[in-house]
Design a protein around this motif. Structure first.
Motif, PDB file in Angstrom:
ATOM      1  N   ALA A  78     -14.698 -18.087   1.426  1.00  0.00           N
ATOM      2  CA  ALA A  78     -15.314 -19.409   1.280  1.00  0.00           C
ATOM      3  C   ALA A  78     -16.462 -19.375   0.286  1.00  0.00           C
ATOM      4  N   LEU A  79     -17.078 -18.197   0.100  1.00  0.00           N
ATOM      5  CA  LEU A  79     -18.228 -18.054  -0.808  1.00  0.00           C
ATOM      6  C   LEU A  79     -17.822 -17.548  -2.190  1.00  0.00           C
ATOM      7  N   ARG A  80     -16.527 -17.384  -2.430  1.00  0.00           N
ATOM      8  CA  ARG A  80     -16.102 -16.693  -3.650  1.00  0.00           C
ATOM      9  C   ARG A  80     -16.512 -17.418  -4.929  1.00  0.00           C
ATOM     10  N   LEU A  81     -16.723 -18.748  -4.872  1.00  0.00           N
ATOM     11  CA  LEU A  81     -17.103 -19.487  -6.078  1.00  0.00           C
ATOM     12  C   LEU A  81     -18.551 -19.981  -6.015  1.00  0.00           C
ATOM     13  N   ALA A  82     -19.333 -19.480  -5.059  1.00  0.00           N
ATOM     14  CA  ALA A  82     -20.740 -19.879  -4.963  1.00  0.00           C
ATOM     15  C   ALA A  82     -21.528 -19.317  -6.146  1.00  0.00           C
ATOM     16  N   ASP A  83     -22.542 -20.053  -6.573  1.00  0.00           N
ATOM     17  CA  ASP A  83     -23.345 -19.647  -7.724  1.00  0.00           C
ATOM     18  C   ASP A  83     -24.149 -18.387  -7.429  1.00  0.00           C
ATOM     19  N   ASN A  84     -24.024 -17.413  -8.317  1.00  0.00           N
ATOM     20  CA  ASN A  84     -24.849 -16.201  -8.337  1.00  0.00           C
ATOM     21  C   ASN A  84     -24.883 -15.464  -6.998  1.00  0.00           C
ATOM     22  N   LEU A 531     -12.117 -34.717 -15.670  1.00  0.00           N
ATOM     23  CA  LEU A 531     -11.195 -35.018 -16.771  1.00  0.00           C
ATOM     24  C   LEU A 531     -10.406 -36.298 -16.525  1.00  0.00           C
ATOM     25  N   SER A 532     -10.099 -36.560 -15.254  1.00  0.00           N
ATOM     26  CA  SER A 532      -9.363 -37.774 -14.885  1.00  0.00           C
ATOM     27  C   SER A 532      -9.519 -37.963 -13.384  1.00  0.00           C
ATOM     28  N   LYS A 533      -8.788 -38.897 -12.833  1.00  0.00           N
ATOM     29  CA  LYS A 533      -8.882 -39.120 -11.393  1.00  0.00           C
ATOM     30  C   LYS A 533      -8.393 -37.920 -10.606  1.00  0.00           C
ATOM     31  N   ARG A 534      -7.574 -37.078 -11.224  1.00  0.00           N
ATOM     32  CA  ARG A 534      -6.971 -35.959 -10.504  1.00  0.00           C
ATOM     33  C   ARG A 534      -7.451 -34.589 -10.981  1.00  0.00           C
ATOM     34  N   TRP A 535      -7.955 -34.497 -12.190  1.00  0.00           N
ATOM     35  CA  TRP A 535      -8.278 -33.198 -12.774  1.00  0.00           C
ATOM     36  C   TRP A 535      -9.784 -33.037 -12.980  1.00  0.00           C
ATOM     37  N   ASP A 536     -10.283 -31.843 -12.589  1.00  0.00           N
ATOM     38  CA  ASP A 536     -11.679 -31.497 -12.818  1.00  0.00           C
ATOM     39  C   ASP A 536     -11.755 -30.074 -13.377  1.00  0.00           C
ATOM     40  N   ILE A 537     -12.737 -29.849 -14.223  1.00  0.00           N
ATOM     41  CA  ILE A 537     -12.960 -28.514 -14.766  1.00  0.00           C
ATOM     42  C   ILE A 537     -14.430 -28.158 -14.606  1.00  0.00           C
ATOM     43  N   LYS A 538     -14.699 -26.906 -14.298  1.00  0.00           N
ATOM     44  CA  LYS A 538     -16.076 -26.477 -14.075  1.00  0.00           C
ATOM     45  C   LYS A 538     -16.239 -25.033 -14.511  1.00  0.00           C
ATOM     46  N   ALA A 539     -17.366 -24.749 -15.148  1.00  0.00           N
ATOM     47  CA  ALA A 539     -17.687 -23.388 -15.563  1.00  0.00           C
ATOM     48  C   ALA A 539     -19.057 -23.013 -15.004  1.00  0.00           C
ATOM     49  N   THR A 540     -19.173 -21.796 -14.501  1.00  0.00           N
ATOM     50  CA  THR A 540     -20.458 -21.262 -14.078  1.00  0.00           C
ATOM     51  C   THR A 540     -20.661 -19.919 -14.749  1.00  0.00           C
ATOM     52  N   LEU A 570     -14.469 -19.750 -14.749  1.00  0.00           N
ATOM     53  CA  LEU A 570     -13.915 -21.006 -15.245  1.00  0.00           C
ATOM     54  C   LEU A 570     -12.844 -21.449 -14.261  1.00  0.00           C
ATOM     55  N   GLN A 571     -13.018 -22.653 -13.680  1.00  0.00           N
ATOM     56  CA  GLN A 571     -12.071 -23.117 -12.674  1.00  0.00           C
ATOM     57  C   GLN A 571     -11.522 -24.495 -13.039  1.00  0.00           C
ATOM     58  N   ILE A 586      -7.269 -23.126  -9.710  1.00  0.00           N
ATOM     59  CA  ILE A 586      -7.018 -21.877 -10.403  1.00  0.00           C
ATOM     60  C   ILE A 586      -8.288 -21.498 -11.139  1.00  0.00           C
ATOM     61  N   TRP A 587      -8.662 -20.235 -11.045  1.00  0.00           N
ATOM     62  CA  TRP A 587      -9.901 -19.828 -11.703  1.00  0.00           C
ATOM     63  C   TRP A 587      -9.794 -18.408 -12.250  1.00  0.00           C
ATOM     64  N   GLU A 588     -10.448 -18.216 -13.375  1.00  0.00           N
ATOM     65  CA  GLU A 588     -10.585 -16.900 -14.004  1.00  0.00           C
ATOM     66  C   GLU A 588     -12.043 -16.488 -13.880  1.00  0.00           C
ATOM     67  N   GLN A 589     -12.251 -15.229 -13.485  1.00  0.00           N
ATOM     68  CA  GLN A 589     -13.613 -14.721 -13.338  1.00  0.00           C
ATOM     69  C   GLN A 589     -13.773 -13.456 -14.158  1.00  0.00           C
ATOM     70  N   TRP A 590     -14.844 -13.431 -14.984  1.00  0.00           N
ATOM     71  CA  TRP A 590     -15.170 -12.277 -15.804  1.00  0.00           C
ATOM     72  C   TRP A 590     -16.435 -11.620 -15.263  1.00  0.00           C
ATOM     73  N   VAL A 591     -16.373 -10.331 -14.993  1.00  0.00           N
ATOM     74  CA  VAL A 591     -17.518  -9.561 -14.502  1.00  0.00           C
ATOM     75  C   VAL A 591     -17.888  -8.553 -15.580  1.00  0.00           C
ATOM     76  N   ASN A 592     -19.130  -8.630 -16.051  1.00  0.00           N
ATOM     77  CA  ASN A 592     -19.567  -7.810 -17.172  1.00  0.00           C
ATOM     78  C   ASN A 592     -20.640  -6.824 -16.737  1.00  0.00           C
ATOM     79  N   ASN A 593     -20.397  -5.528 -16.998  1.00  0.00           N
ATOM     80  CA  ASN A 593     -21.369  -4.456 -16.734  1.00  0.00           C
ATOM     81  C   ASN A 593     -21.802  -4.412 -15.271  1.00  0.00           C
TER      82      ASN A 593
END
Length: 652
Positions: A78-84, A531-540, A570-571, A586-593
């Motif tokens: 449930a916390l997988r997309l929480a900020d920081n 993006l529309s009534k059905r589509w949303d995009i979000k980046a953190t 990016l989700q 659907i989301w892609e997550q990049w973890v750096n260093n």
């Protein structure tokens, strides 16, 4: 800070500086604090009901609907997309490290309905299993407050607070039945809403699950499988109306697990204990009981609560490398009980004064208090706090707060906090916070002699509390279909509690306070668009830098282990908003260093994940999801490969 990191930070700061100009062009309507209502109401940040938009703290609310859309089968998912918030597995395959703003797991305060519960309390175990013992299907919402919150909650809230708010009765009787299965576990759960029967209403939850043997990690050259076995979780919450807006509330909880690990064929070099032994099966059994009774009420000017609570956990463990001298295992008991009272009094239209007092007693009993000759120890704390919510005109919200704690072992501690929100207009605002925090040494750190990985760690009754100073500044806005926020945070900690070897004693270490300052700072960025009534995009994107200014080389990496320099997500979300229809994320997550101290290496990786919900009507749904679709696995940081899950839920 490397050149690339500096470039990232410069770009984000410039973007943030440009946002107000864009916002001003979008609209310049004057703001009125009473009109800035939001669907998300947070009570954790100020201990009063406050809208997310207006509260100065950096907060996030994850609702039951959000949890369903993510197909979450536990609190961690449930916390997988929480900020920081970084969540990683532990080396032994049970529990998780939960790091907020690059700080250690034991520096975040985890509450259930604003209440502490009995948990393990060593530096290596505190909070690792706290969220495992919560049934995610009982959650109404999760409130996350980032930044020092000791002015409101006392000890442990250095990085912030995660407050789990459980479901209450809707007033209408119903029964919800669910079942899930997947890589890590299988479960079935039941949520019974008793509805309103005269003056009484309540809910009862049951959860039965079984953790599977699904991963194996290499620990000091030894492959160790995760623990597996059954878990039970029960929770009751009832309310009796004593009068208009005056209620008596009873909450009861019971949790039990019985976990084992197949380590019997392994051999382990005990080092300081001398020689090689053949390991037996690992065992971990836990039983916890929680109870809370509260009186709540409100009138035109006051909103008050009086609560007494008790939580007790018995834990038996036999992990062969941690109980080498105790072949029959060992049992420790952790308990906390207390009483608290608070009231929020509206002085006038501009000021609401919140004040309260608390008493808590923590007790640890067991077999590991050899140095003191006792079977257990306890500490207690008296506290009082006061806070003012000041609406200064139609643009400023100013919230000063201060708390005084009297601890039985180290004396008194005063922690102030000041939060400010400045409303540019209806859709744009600046926020700033400054505050102090502290973490008292636990009973185990003070007195317990604890064996882990063949090393005996001794308690130190002379420990002093960790002390932090935190400040952050934020800009938030909504511009038509676009929304975003950017936050810079800065946190320093003195007297960090760590361990070091005892001179002349092989295989023995002790707790001590680091002579130096640990610093974490960074940037949190969110940008999204409908993006529309059905589509949303979000980046953190969250950048975190951790360093230690101590002269002690032994502690130079403290506070860095398990922290990534950057995590970017990016989700893409689709929801047809139909009673019978679909939603998916659907989301892609990049973890750096991502830094790992044992190997002294940094790891960079990315994962692709998705979940889909199929709603047949307002009562029945199916869901399925896959994390880490391309099966990325890194043993050194305990990153497991592909994980799938599926489930169904029906409400009668």
């Amino acid at each position: 800070m490397n050149h690339q990191y500096k470039s990232y930070m410069t770009g984000i700061i410039l973007a943030a500086m440009a946002m107000p100009a864009y916002a001003a062009a979008a609209g310049t309507a004057q703001a009125d604090t009473q009109n800035l209502l939001s669907k998300d109401v947070v009570v954790t940040a100020t201990r009063t009901e406050a809208e997310v938009k207006t509260v100065p703290n950096t907060v996030e609310v994850i609702t039951a609907e959000d949890i369903q859309k993510l197909g979450a089968t536990d609190v961690y998912s449930a916390l997988r997309l929480a900020d920081n918030i970084q969540i990683m597995n532990t080396s032994t395959g049970f529990g998780h490290r939960v790091s907020m703003r690059g700080m250690a797991s034991n520096q975040t305060l985890i509450l259930i309905n604003g209440q502490r519960t009995a948990i393990e309390d060593t530096a290596t175990t505190q909070n690792l299993l706290a969220l495992d013992r919560i049934n995610v299907n009982t959650i109404e919402r999760i409130e996350i407050v980032r930044g020092a919150a000791s002015a409101q909650y006392g000890s442990d809230a250095l990085a912030g607070v995660i407050n789990i708010i459980t479901k209450k009765s809707t007033g209408k009787p119903s029964v919800t039945v669910g079942a899930t299965t997947g890589t890590t576990n299988m479960q079935n759960y039941y949520h019974i809403d008793l509805g309103k029967q005269g003056k009484f209403s309540g809910v009862f939850d049951m959860d039965f699950s079984k953790d599977r043997q699904w991963t194996e990690h290499n620990v000091s050259g030894l492959p160790i499988k995760n623990l597996q076995g059954p878990k039970q979780n029960y929770r009751f919450s009832g309310t009796y109306e004593l009068g208009k807006d005056k209620n008596l509330n009873l909450d009861l909880g019971y949790y039990k697990d019985k976990l084992t690990g197949d380590w019997s064929h392994k051999e382990y070099n005990t080092g300081a204990w001398g020689g090689i032994i053949r390991l037996q099966d690992a065992k971990l059994e836990t039983e916890r009981r929680d109870a809370s009774l509260s009186l709540t009420g409100k009138n035109k000017k006051d909103d008050y609560m009086i609560r007494a609570f008790y939580s007790k956990m018995d834990k038996f463990r036999f992990l062969p490398y941690t109980a080498l001298a105790k072949e029959t295992g060992e049992t420790n008991t952790y308990s906390v009980w207390g009483i608290e009272a608070k009231n929020s009094h509206q002085i006038n239209g501009s000021h609401t004064l919140t004040y309260g007092t608390e008493y808590d007693r923590y007790v640890v009993e067991g077999v590991n208090f050899g140095k003191s000759g006792d079977n257990g120890k306890d500490v207690n704390t008296y506290a009082a706090y006061i806070q003012d919510e000041w609406l200064a005109g139609n643009k400023w919200i100013i919230i000063p707060a201060v708390r005084y704690d009297k601890h039985s072992e180290f004396g008194s501690k005063t922690t102030p906090h000041l939060g400010v929100t400045y409303l540019l207009n209806d859709n744009n605002r600046f926020k700033a916070n400054w505050g102090k925090g502290f973490k008292a040494p636990t009973v185990s750190e003070l007195y317990m002699d604890y064996t882990h990985m063949g090393v005996l760690t001794m308690g130190n009754p002379d420990l002093q509390p960790e002390e932090s100073t935190n400040w952050d500044v934020s800009y938030e806005g909504e511009w038509g279909k676009t929304f975003g926020k950017v936050t810079y945070f800065h946190n320093t900690i003195d007297n960090m509690i760590s361990t070091h070897s005892v001179s002349g004693m092989r295989g023995v270490s002790e707790y001590y306070n680091i002579d130096g300052t640990t610093k974490t700072h960074g940037i949190e960025l969110t940008l999204g668009r409908n993006l529309s009534k059905r589509w949303d995009i979000k980046a953190t994107s969250n950048w975190t830098s951790a360093s230690n200014k101590s002269a002690s080389a032994a502690s130079s990496a403290h506070g860095v282990d398990g922290i990534a320099d950057n995590i970017t997500t990016l989700q893409l979300t689709y929801d047809d908003h139909k009673t019978s229809g679909y939603n998916f994320t659907i989301w892609e997550q990049w973890v750096n260093n991502y830094y790992e101290s044992d190997s002294n290496d940094k790891y960079t990786y990315n994962t692709l994940n998705f979940v889909v919900n199929r709603k047949f009507n307002d009562r029945f749904r199916l869901f399925a999801g896959v994390d880490n679709i391309f099966d990325k696995k890194i043993d050194e940081i305990y990153l497991d490969g592909r994980i799938w899950r599926a489930g169904m839920e029906y409400r009668f």
